[in-house]
Write a protein that holds these residues in place. Structure first.
Motif, PDB file in Angstrom:
ATOM      1  N   ILE A  79       0.814  -1.221   0.000  1.00  0.00           N
ATOM      2  CA  ILE A  79       0.000   0.000   0.000  1.00  0.00           C
ATOM      3  C   ILE A  79       0.845   1.268   0.000  1.00  0.00           C
ATOM      4  O   ILE A  79       0.306   2.374  -0.158  1.00  0.00           O
ATOM      5  N   SER A  80       2.155   1.125   0.157  1.00  0.00           N
ATOM      6  CA  SER A  80       3.018   2.306   0.069  1.00  0.00           C
ATOM      7  C   SER A  80       2.975   2.912  -1.326  1.00  0.00           C
ATOM      8  O   SER A  80       3.278   4.102  -1.509  1.00  0.00           O
ATOM      9  N   ASN A  81       2.578   2.111  -2.307  1.00  0.00           N
ATOM     10  CA  ASN A  81       2.504   2.588  -3.688  1.00  0.00           C
ATOM     11  C   ASN A  81       1.423   3.648  -3.894  1.00  0.00           C
ATOM     12  O   ASN A  81       1.477   4.418  -4.858  1.00  0.00           O
ATOM     13  N   VAL A  82       0.425   3.678  -2.997  1.00  0.00           N
ATOM     14  CA  VAL A  82      -0.678   4.626  -3.181  1.00  0.00           C
ATOM     15  C   VAL A  82      -0.562   5.827  -2.250  1.00  0.00           C
ATOM     16  O   VAL A  82      -1.429   6.705  -2.271  1.00  0.00           O
ATOM     17  N   LEU A  83       0.497   5.871  -1.458  1.00  0.00           N
ATOM     18  CA  LEU A  83       0.707   7.012  -0.567  1.00  0.00           C
ATOM     19  C   LEU A  83       1.760   7.941  -1.168  1.00  0.00           C
ATOM     20  O   LEU A  83       2.865   7.502  -1.506  1.00  0.00           O
ATOM     21  N   THR A  84       1.424   9.191  -1.289  1.00  0.00           N
ATOM     22  CA  THR A  84       2.336  10.165  -1.868  1.00  0.00           C
ATOM     23  C   THR A  84       3.561  10.355  -0.983  1.00  0.00           C
ATOM     24  O   THR A  84       3.444  10.703   0.187  1.00  0.00           O
ATOM     25  N   GLY A  85       4.726  10.110  -1.556  1.00  0.00           N
ATOM     26  CA  GLY A  85       5.975  10.290  -0.825  1.00  0.00           C
ATOM     27  C   GLY A  85       6.537   9.002  -0.260  1.00  0.00           C
ATOM     28  O   GLY A  85       7.732   8.928   0.036  1.00  0.00           O
ATOM     29  N   ALA A  86       5.704   7.998  -0.089  1.00  0.00           N
ATOM     30  CA  ALA A  86       6.181   6.739   0.493  1.00  0.00           C
ATOM     31  C   ALA A  86       6.883   5.900  -0.562  1.00  0.00           C
ATOM     32  O   ALA A  86       6.419   5.774  -1.690  1.00  0.00           O
ATOM     33  N   MET A  87       8.004   5.317  -0.179  1.00  0.00           N
ATOM     34  CA  MET A  87       8.750   4.442  -1.086  1.00  0.00           C
ATOM     35  C   MET A  87       8.675   2.981  -0.655  1.00  0.00           C
ATOM     36  O   MET A  87       8.960   2.085  -1.433  1.00  0.00           O
ATOM     37  N   CYS A  88       8.325   2.778   0.612  1.00  0.00           N
ATOM     38  CA  CYS A  88       8.251   1.414   1.140  1.00  0.00           C
ATOM     39  C   CYS A  88       7.382   1.423   2.391  1.00  0.00           C
ATOM     40  O   CYS A  88       6.695   2.410   2.670  1.00  0.00           O
ATOM     41  N   VAL A  92       4.441   4.099   5.298  1.00  0.00           N
ATOM     42  CA  VAL A  92       3.120   3.730   5.818  1.00  0.00           C
ATOM     43  C   VAL A  92       3.134   3.743   7.339  1.00  0.00           C
ATOM     44  O   VAL A  92       2.205   4.226   7.986  1.00  0.00           O
ATOM     45  N   VAL A  93       4.197   3.195   7.923  1.00  0.00           N
ATOM     46  CA  VAL A  93       4.320   3.174   9.386  1.00  0.00           C
ATOM     47  C   VAL A  93       4.327   4.595   9.939  1.00  0.00           C
ATOM     48  O   VAL A  93       3.734   4.887  10.981  1.00  0.00           O
ATOM     49  N   ASP A  94       4.983   5.505   9.217  1.00  0.00           N
ATOM     50  CA  ASP A  94       5.095   6.890   9.685  1.00  0.00           C
ATOM     51  C   ASP A  94       3.909   7.757   9.264  1.00  0.00           C
ATOM     52  O   ASP A  94       3.831   8.928   9.653  1.00  0.00           O
ATOM     53  N   ASP A 163      -4.338  11.052   0.298  1.00  0.00           N
ATOM     54  CA  ASP A 163      -3.874  12.247  -0.402  1.00  0.00           C
ATOM     55  C   ASP A 163      -2.901  13.091   0.423  1.00  0.00           C
ATOM     56  O   ASP A 163      -2.509  14.182   0.025  1.00  0.00           O
ATOM     57  N   LYS A 164      -2.487  12.585   1.585  1.00  0.00           N
ATOM     58  CA  LYS A 164      -1.574  13.335   2.443  1.00  0.00           C
ATOM     59  C   LYS A 164      -0.138  12.926   2.161  1.00  0.00           C
ATOM     60  O   LYS A 164       0.174  11.751   2.022  1.00  0.00           O
ATOM     61  N   LEU A 165       0.759  13.911   2.055  1.00  0.00           N
ATOM     62  CA  LEU A 165       2.165  13.633   1.787  1.00  0.00           C
ATOM     63  C   LEU A 165       2.824  13.025   3.027  1.00  0.00           C
ATOM     64  O   LEU A 165       2.686  13.547   4.136  1.00  0.00           O
ATOM     65  N   VAL A 166       3.506  11.917   2.850  1.00  0.00           N
ATOM     66  CA  VAL A 166       4.206  11.263   3.965  1.00  0.00           C
ATOM     67  C   VAL A 166       5.699  11.278   3.689  1.00  0.00           C
ATOM     68  O   VAL A 166       6.145  11.505   2.556  1.00  0.00           O
ATOM     69  N   SER A 167       6.478  11.009   4.711  1.00  0.00           N
ATOM     70  CA  SER A 167       7.935  10.997   4.576  1.00  0.00           C
ATOM     71  C   SER A 167       8.402   9.673   3.977  1.00  0.00           C
ATOM     72  O   SER A 167       7.846   8.615   4.270  1.00  0.00           O
ATOM     73  N   CYS A 168       9.423   9.756   3.145  1.00  0.00           N
ATOM     74  CA  CYS A 168      10.002   8.535   2.588  1.00  0.00           C
ATOM     75  C   CYS A 168      11.056   8.001   3.547  1.00  0.00           C
ATOM     76  O   CYS A 168      11.485   8.678   4.484  1.00  0.00           O
ATOM     77  N   CYS A 169      11.507   6.782   3.306  1.00  0.00           N
ATOM     78  CA  CYS A 169      12.482   6.168   4.197  1.00  0.00           C
ATOM     79  C   CYS A 169      13.815   6.902   4.177  1.00  0.00           C
ATOM     80  O   CYS A 169      14.569   6.875   5.155  1.00  0.00           O
ATOM     81  N   GLY A 170      14.100   7.592   3.035  1.00  0.00           N
ATOM     82  CA  GLY A 170      15.338   8.347   2.941  1.00  0.00           C
ATOM     83  C   GLY A 170      15.389   9.476   3.948  1.00  0.00           C
ATOM     84  O   GLY A 170      16.456   9.844   4.447  1.00  0.00           O
TER      85      GLY A 170
END
Length: 322
Positions: A79-88, A92-94, A163-170
């Motif tokens: 499901i990280s694929n449908v969250l803006t900004g998430a790479m893995c 989703v956890v964050d 539709d909310k921007l989340v932080s990527c693992c980087g």
């Protein structure tokens, strides 16, 4: 997010488990309070029949929950694929404030579930079923933890905004000032590796000494330092990128799902390493203790070999360290 097929599958299964788990909770309470193996009353006869049914329900739920955890991790990554900004899965956890707590509860529950299965196995192998009250009393505690986990899980998936921007693992696992893990990067890699291999060496020594208390403590320390060293050092060689510290991306296809293998061996090594702590409570048979010791040290050794091979192979191929 609740419309995701994977999320719906997890929630439906957990609700089914909760229903049967609640039934087992009430039956376990009756058995825990009324069990008396020396009694020949009708009540005791009824409890003995309920004992088998309840243990079967609990065993099925707990064993399946352990397997379901792998699907949970897969779902987070999917499901990280449908969250803006998430790479893995890290994104989703964050994505909510509940993600990290849910992950911690699931990890703790896996160990608790495994301990219950060990106690149950010891109980059914004794003639007088002397651990019956212990295992059902322990389940009462597990049920409460499982209930909290289920509530947090439903809350987390309900709170995710697509539709909310989340932080990527980087960002989450960087050494930037704003990262909650940034303080870890104050330690030099050589220090982290020195502690990691030192604890593993002590683990091997305590295995031969068969010092239960020392072995359990060292396994706890080994679990912690293994996760830290994986994030700070070994993971970068899996990705072959010095700035990539994510503990979740290694679960993806691009890295041959090596993360699943790494985490499974780390879990097996530390889980069986904790079992000697139950010896004076549950385990009467010395042969079993040696068996658990062997599984623990072999699994931990395989874990160390796997993570150590990545930087070695990288250096052989490139002639430099990251």
């Amino acid at each position: 997010m609740l419309l995701s097929p994977e999320v719906l599958t997890i929630l439906i299964i957990n609700i089914i488990f909760l229903v049967f788990g609640t039934i087992a909770f009430f039956l376990s309470t009756k058995i825990f309070l009324g069990w008396n193996i020396n009694s020949t009353s009708k009540k005791q006869y009824t409890l003995e029949k309920q004992n088998y049914l309840t243990a079967t329900i609990i065993k099925y739920i707990l064993f399946t929950k352990i397997v379901l955890f792998l699907f949970f991790v897969f779902t987070l990554d999917k499901i990280s694929n449908v969250l803006t900004g998430a790479m893995c899965a890290a994104g989703v956890v964050d994505a909510t404030s509940y993600g990290i707590y849910l992950l911690l509860f699931k990890l703790i529950n896996i160990y608790l579930f495994g301990f219950w299965l060990i106690i149950h196995k010891s109980d059914i192998e004794t003639k007088d079923m002397k651990f019956t009250r212990l295992k059902f009393g322990f389940y009462l505690f597990i049920y409460l933890v499982f209930l909290v986990e289920t509530i947090i899980e439903i809350t987390m998936f309900s709170s995710i905004e697509v539709d909310k921007l989340v932080s990527c693992c980087g960002t989450l696992y960087s050494n930037s000032t704003g990262s909650y893990l940034s303080s870890l990067y104050a330690f030099d890699n050589s220090m982290i590796l020195g502690v990691f291999y030192s604890i593993f060496t002590l683990l091997i020594i305590s295995y031969f000494l068969k010092n239960d208390f020392l072995y359990v403590i060292l396994n706890l320390l080994f679990l912690i330092i293994s996760l830290l060293s994986l994030i700070m050092f070994f993971g970068t060689y899996i990705y072959e990128l010095p700035t990539h510290h994510c503990p979740f991306c290694m679960l993806q296809k691009e890295y041959n799902y090596i993360g699943y293998i790494i985490y499974i061996f780390l879990f097996l090594g530390t889980f069986y390493g904790f079992i000697p702590a139950l010896k004076n409570i549950v385990l009467d048979i010395k042969e079993k203790q040696n068996y658990y010791y062997k599984i623990s040290i072999v699994s931990s050794t395989i874990y160390v070999i796997i993570v150590s091979l990545y930087p070695i192979v990288f250096y052989i191929k490139n002639g430099v360290w990251l």
